[in-house]
Enzyme design. Structure first.
Site, PDB file in Angstrom:
ATOM      1  CG  ASP A  59     -61.085 -31.103  38.213  1.00 56.91           C
ATOM      2  OD1 ASP A  59     -61.153 -30.347  37.233  1.00 56.91           O
ATOM      3  OD2 ASP A  59     -60.321 -30.911  39.179  1.00 56.91           O
ATOM      4  CE1 TYR A 102     -67.287 -27.603  44.355  1.00 57.71           C
ATOM      5  CE2 TYR A 102     -66.911 -25.424  45.281  1.00 57.71           C
ATOM      6  CZ  TYR A 102     -66.998 -26.256  44.185  1.00 57.71           C
ATOM      7  OH  TYR A 102     -66.800 -25.757  42.926  1.00 57.71           O
TER       8      TYR A 102
END
Length: 267
Positions: A52, A119
């Site tokens: 994003d 992540y």
């Protein structure tokens, strides 16, 4: 027909996200423009993760196919020069760059052949705001109980239906069951008023905003707004309303994409 795999890093601050969008600056769009110049023909790349706006990457992966003359080891150099503004000088760097270029078999696909991802989420826990860290940390000025966060994280590791950690609006998935192989939380105390906290999470796949919601839920635990055991209850409920808030994108980094199961399973 050549098939090229790119490893890419970027500062997501000034991008609308990874995915190409009309009239908006995207990571995919910038790389495709540069590659099209270098290869002398239109290039479309297949990215592994559609990060994003505001999310960063140290190890995004993407592949593309085509017939072009430039040697593989020169692609990154040429593309990075364009991405840095074509300055062709020592020290110039853009907010996206190619860090590795490999030639793969023709049937390889960066997204569909991926076995998992890692992540990292960075938190700055300090009474004072850091203006230079605003795009790279989730800044929290109330004390966080890191040990409570670590206790809560234990309930997330394993294979579960993670529907409670999925935000609305993402791509519809066939299943919300995922496996989290590892979730570690590290903290480094700078002084009594400041600490840096890093969440490292490795899994076979992630739902829309899953890492950010997990982070927000663990932050709620650290703030004393919920108990570690409530995280297990949220997972069991499969109800988004039972989990915590969505942490902002600025602290999130796509760290690595795995194509080897042995590497994915290393702790």
């Amino acid at each position: 027909m050549r098939n090229i795999l790119l490893t890419i890093e970027y500062d997501g601050t000034n991008f609308c996200g990874w995915q190409r969008q009309p009239d908006k600056r995207s990571v995919q769009g910038e790389i495709e423009k540069a590659l099209s110049i270098v290869c002398g023909a239109p290039v479309s790349i297949n990215g592994t993760s559609r990060t994003d706006a505001g999310v960063h990457a140290l190890g995004q992966r993407a592949n593309f196919r085509g017939e072009f003359g430039i040697p593989t080891d020169r692609i990154g150099i040429a593309v990075n020069n364009i991405l840095a503004g074509g300055l062709n000088s020592i020290g110039s760097v853009g907010d996206v760059q190619i860090v590795k270029v490999e030639e793969k078999k023709e049937d390889f696909h960066a997204r569909f052949d991926a076995k998992g991802k890692k992540y990292v989420y960075k938190i700055l826990n300090s009474q004072e705001k850091d203006i230079f860290g605003r795009n790279y940390y989730y800044q929290i000025n109330k004390p966080l109980d890191v040990e409570a966060m670590k206790d809560a994280a234990k309930y997330i590791i394993g294979t579960h239906d993670f529907k409670c950690f999925q935000a609305a609006g993402g791509e519809e998935k066939a299943t919300t069951v995922r496996t989290i192989f590892d979730l570690k939380i590290f903290n480094q105390l700078a002084d009594n008023r400041k600490q840096e906290i890093e969440l490292q999470i490795k899994g076979d796949g992630f739902l829309y905003n899953m890492v950010r919601i997990i982070t927000g839920t663990l932050v709620d635990v650290g703030l004393g707004k919920r108990t570690p055991l409530s995280v297990k209850a949220a997972i069991d409920s499969k109800d988004r309303q039972k989990s915590g808030h969505t942490a902002p994108p600025q602290g999130l980094y796509l760290y690595e994409v795995y194509y080897d199961l042995e590497e994915l399973n290393k702790f």
